[in-house]
Enzyme design. Structure first.
Site, short mmCIF file in Angstrom:
data_model
loop_
_atom_site.label_atom_id
_atom_site.label_comp_id
_atom_site.label_asym_id
_atom_site.label_seq_id
_atom_site.Cartn_x
_atom_site.Cartn_y
_atom_site.Cartn_z
N ALA A 49 12.38 22.31 -7.24
CA ALA A 49 12.54 22.17 -8.70
C ALA A 49 13.34 23.29 -9.33
CB ALA A 49 11.16 22.07 -9.35
N HIS A 51 30.23 8.79 1.25
CA HIS A 51 30.66 8.10 0.02
C HIS A 51 31.75 7.05 0.29
CE1 HIS A 51 28.26 11.17 -1.63
NE2 HIS A 51 29.19 12.08 -1.88
C1 BG6 Z 1 29.20 15.47 -3.20
C2 BG6 Z 1 30.02 16.43 -2.39
O1 BG6 Z 1 28.45 14.64 -2.35
O2 BG6 Z 1 30.04 14.68 -4.01
C3 BG6 Z 1 30.88 17.29 -3.30
O3 BG6 Z 1 29.17 17.25 -1.62
C4 BG6 Z 1 31.67 16.43 -4.25
O4 BG6 Z 1 31.73 18.12 -2.55
C5 BG6 Z 1 30.78 15.42 -4.95
O5 BG6 Z 1 32.27 17.28 -5.19
C6 BG6 Z 1 31.57 14.45 -5.78
O6 BG6 Z 1 30.72 13.70 -6.58
P1 BG6 Z 1 31.17 13.17 -8.00
O7 BG6 Z 1 30.02 12.36 -8.47
O8 BG6 Z 1 31.45 14.38 -8.84
O9 BG6 Z 1 32.41 12.36 -7.76
#
Ligand code: BG6
Length: 482
Positions: free
Chosen positions: A13, A242
Site C-alpha cells: 500500500a 501488452h
Molecule cells: C508498463 C511498462 O507495463 O506499461 C512501462 O512496464 C510502460 O514501461 C507502461 O511505460 C505503459 O503503459 P501506459 O498505460 O502508460 O501505456
C-alpha cells in the site's frame, strides 16, 4: 438475496503502483458509486503508520481539486495494517483486522463474503506473501480473489515455476493476472467492433488484409527506472504481454459466447499458432542522447548498468499460422524515447484489384488505443468539388469528438471492477501466459547468449535507421507505415 461483504486488501500500500494506480482506481470506483455497498479497503505494507499519516498519504494520491467530502467518505472505508511480508503473526493480525472490519459492516451469518488480495508488490515476494495469505488469512468459507501483475517471470521456465508455486496456493479461477492493456477502452472495444458489425468480420482474413501493425511508442526514456527496466528490456516489458495480448484479440476467431473462458480459449488458440520469433525477424535498438545534449542516452541513466546491451526498442515480424491469417505479416513494434506517445493498431487492406482506378493507396483501419481513442478508416473518395481526382480521406470516429461527455476510465478502474464482479475476461490465463513466453523465450535467450548489440537511435527519433526497410524486407513486400 444475500448481501455481499467485500474486503479488498492492498499489499504494498505504500508503494508506487498502489499510489499511481490501485488507490486512484479504487477511489474512482468509489466516486462513481461502483464499489459494492459494503466494502472495506485495507492497506498492508511494512511502513509503520498511524491512522493520520496513512490518511494524509492516501489523500496525497489524489488530484488537488478533488472534493474533500469524497476523500473523507473514501477514507472512512479505508484502513491500514503494517506488517512484514514473511511474518506469520503479522498476517494473523491482518486476518483479525479483516474480521473486525466485517463485524463493523454488520456481518450476518448468511452474508456472502468476498476477499480480494491485491498484490501491488514486486514478484520476488508474490510466493511468500501468497503462502502467508493461504496459511493465515485465506478463508475457505468466502470467495477469494488474488490480483497480481507482471513481471510473471523473465522467460518460459521462470514463468512456469512461478505459475506452479502460485497454483499450489490458489485455484486458477481465484487468480487475476493483470495486463492493464486489457482494461484500455479501445482494446476492450475490439471485440464489439469485430463481432457486432457485419462488415468487419467479412474482410477479417488473409484474402483482404495485407498486414497488421501494432505499435507502442513512448516519448520518454527510463528516467531513473533503469534498474527495473534493464533486467527486462522492451520485449519483456511491453511486447510479450501488452502487444501480444492485443494481437491475440485482433486475430482470434469469434468466441462461442462472451464468457471469459470462451474468450480466453480463442485468444490462446491464436498464440498457439505463432511460431517462436526468430532473431532475423527482429530489429533491436537502444536510444542514445540527443546531439544537442538536451536528452540523455539510455546508458547515461545512472540507474542503468554501464555497458548495458538491453534493447529499449524492438520490432518483430511474426505470422499466425492458421487458415485465416496464413501469409499475413504482423509487425509489432515497441520503443521508449521515441518521437511521440502512441499506441495504435493498423490493419492494412490489400490493393484494390481494379482497372477503373489504378494505383490506389490502400484502405486501412486504424484503432488508436492512446493517447486519444479513435477508430478511423482510410477511405478513398472523389475529391469534393469540380475535380474528378481521387483523394484519401477518413471515416473518423474520434472519441473526444463523438463522446465528449464520457470520461474514459483508467484501465485499472475497469479491471478492478471486473475483479469485483468475478469476471476473468480481461485477465491473462496461465496457459496464455505460457504461450506468450514460448513465443519469445528462444529469441530472448539468443539475444543474451549471442550478446546481440542493439542499433543506436537518437532520443526523440522514430527509432533505429532502417526500421521500415527492415519490416518491408521481412514481410516480403512494402508496408505503408508512419
Ligand atoms: C508498463 C511498462 O507495463 O506499461 C512501462 O512496464 C510502460 O514501461 C507502461 O511505460 C505503459 O503503459 P501506459 O498505460 O502508460 O501505456
Amino acid at each position: 438475496k444475500h448481501d455481499v461483504l467485500t474486503t479488498i486488501v492492498v499489499f504494498g500500500a505504500s508503494g508506487d503502483l498502489a499510489k499511481k494506480k490501485t488507490y486512484p482506481a479504487l477511489f474512482h470506483l468509489y466516486q462513481q458509486g461502483l464499489l459494492p455497498r459494503r466494502t472495506r479497503i485495507l492497506g498492508y505494507a511494512r511502513t509503520q503508520m498511524e491512522r493520520d499519516s496513512f490518511t494524509s498519504r492516501v489523500t496525497s494520491f489524489f488530484k488537488k481539486d478533488t472534493p474533500p467530502a469524497d476523500i473523507e467518505g473514501f477514507l472512512a472505508i479505508c484502513g491500514y495494517v503494517s506488517g512484514k511480508y514473511d511474518v506469520a503473526e503479522d498476517f494473523i493480525r491482518l486476518r483479525e483486522e479483516i474480521d473486525q472490519q466485517e463485524h463493523a459492516m454488520a456481518k450476518r451469518a448468511e452474508d456472502e463474503r468476498v476477499h480480494i488480495y491485491y498484490l501491488a508488490l514486486p514478484p520476488s515476494v508474490f510466493v511468500s506473501v501468497g503462502t502467508q495469505i493461504r496459511t493465515n488469512v485465506y478463508d475457505g468459507s468466502c470467495t477469494n480473489r488474488v490480483v497480481i501483475e507482471k513481471p510473471f517471470g523473465h522467460d518460459l521456465e521462470s514463468s512456469r515455476k512461478l505459475s506452479k508455486d502460485i497454483s499450489a496456493l490458489f485455484a486458477e479461477d481465484e487468480i487475476y493476472r493483470i495486463d492493464h492493456y486489457l482494461g484500455k477502452e479501445m482494446v476492450k472495444n475490439i471485440l464489439a467492433l469485430r463481432f457486432a458489425n457485419v462488415f468487419y468480420e467479412a474482410v477479417w482474413n488473409r484474402h483482404y488484409i495485407s498486414n497488421v501493425q501494432i505499435t507502442f511508442k513512448e516519448p520518454f526514456g527510463t528516467e531513473g527506472r533503469g534498474g527495473y527496466f534493464d533486467e527486462f528490456g522492451i520485449i519483456r516489458d511491453v511486447m510479450q504481454n501488452h502487444l501480444l495480448q492485443v494481437l491475440s484479440i485482433v486475430a482470434m476467431h469469434q468466441p462461442q459466447s462472451l464468457r471469459s473462458e470462451d474468450i480466453r480459449d480463442r485468444k490462446t488458440e491464436v498464440l498457439r499458432r505463432i511460431l517462436p520469433i526468430q532473431l532475423e525477424d527482429t530489429l533491436l535498438g537502444q536510444y542514445v542522447g540527443t546531439r544537442d545534449g538536451s536528452k540523455p542516452g539510455y546508458k547515461d541513466d545512472d540507474t542503468v548498468p554501464k555497458g548495458s546491451m538491453t534493447p529499449t526498442f524492438a520490432q518483430c515480424v511474426l505470422h499466425v499460422d492458421n487458415d485465416r491469417w496464413r501469409g499475413v505479416p504482423w509487425v509489432i513494434k515497441a520503443g521508449k524515447a521515441l518521437d511521440e506517445a502512441k499506441m495504435v493498431i493498423r490493419i492494412q487492406f490489400k490493393d484494390m484489384p481494379n482497372a477503373l482506378f489504378p494505383n490506389l493507396a490502400r484502405n486501412e483501419l486504424v484503432l488508436q488505443v492512446s493517447p486519444k481513442e479513435a477508430v478511423y478508416i482510410k477511405t478513398i473518395v472523389k475529391e469534393p468539388g469540380l475535380s474528378t481526382n481521387l483523394a484519401m480521406s477518413e471515416l473518423d470516429l474520434s472519441y473526444h469528438k463523438r463522446y465528449q461527455d464520457v470520461k474514459i476510465p483508467d484501465a485499472y478502474a475497469t479491471l478492478i471492477l471486473d475483479v469485483l464482479n468475478g469476471d476473468h475476461s480481461n485477465f491473462v490465463r496461465s496457459d496464455e501466459l505460457d504461450e506468450a513466453w514460448r513465443i519469445f523465450t528462444p529469441l530472448l535467450h539468443q539475444i543474451d547468449s549471442d550478446q546481440v548489440i542493439p542499433l543506436p537511435y537518437e532520443y526523440g527519433s522514430r527509432g533505429p535507421k532502417g526500421v521500415d526497410e527492415f519490416a518491408t524486407e521481412r514481410a516480403g513486400y512494402k508496408l505503408t507505415s508512419r
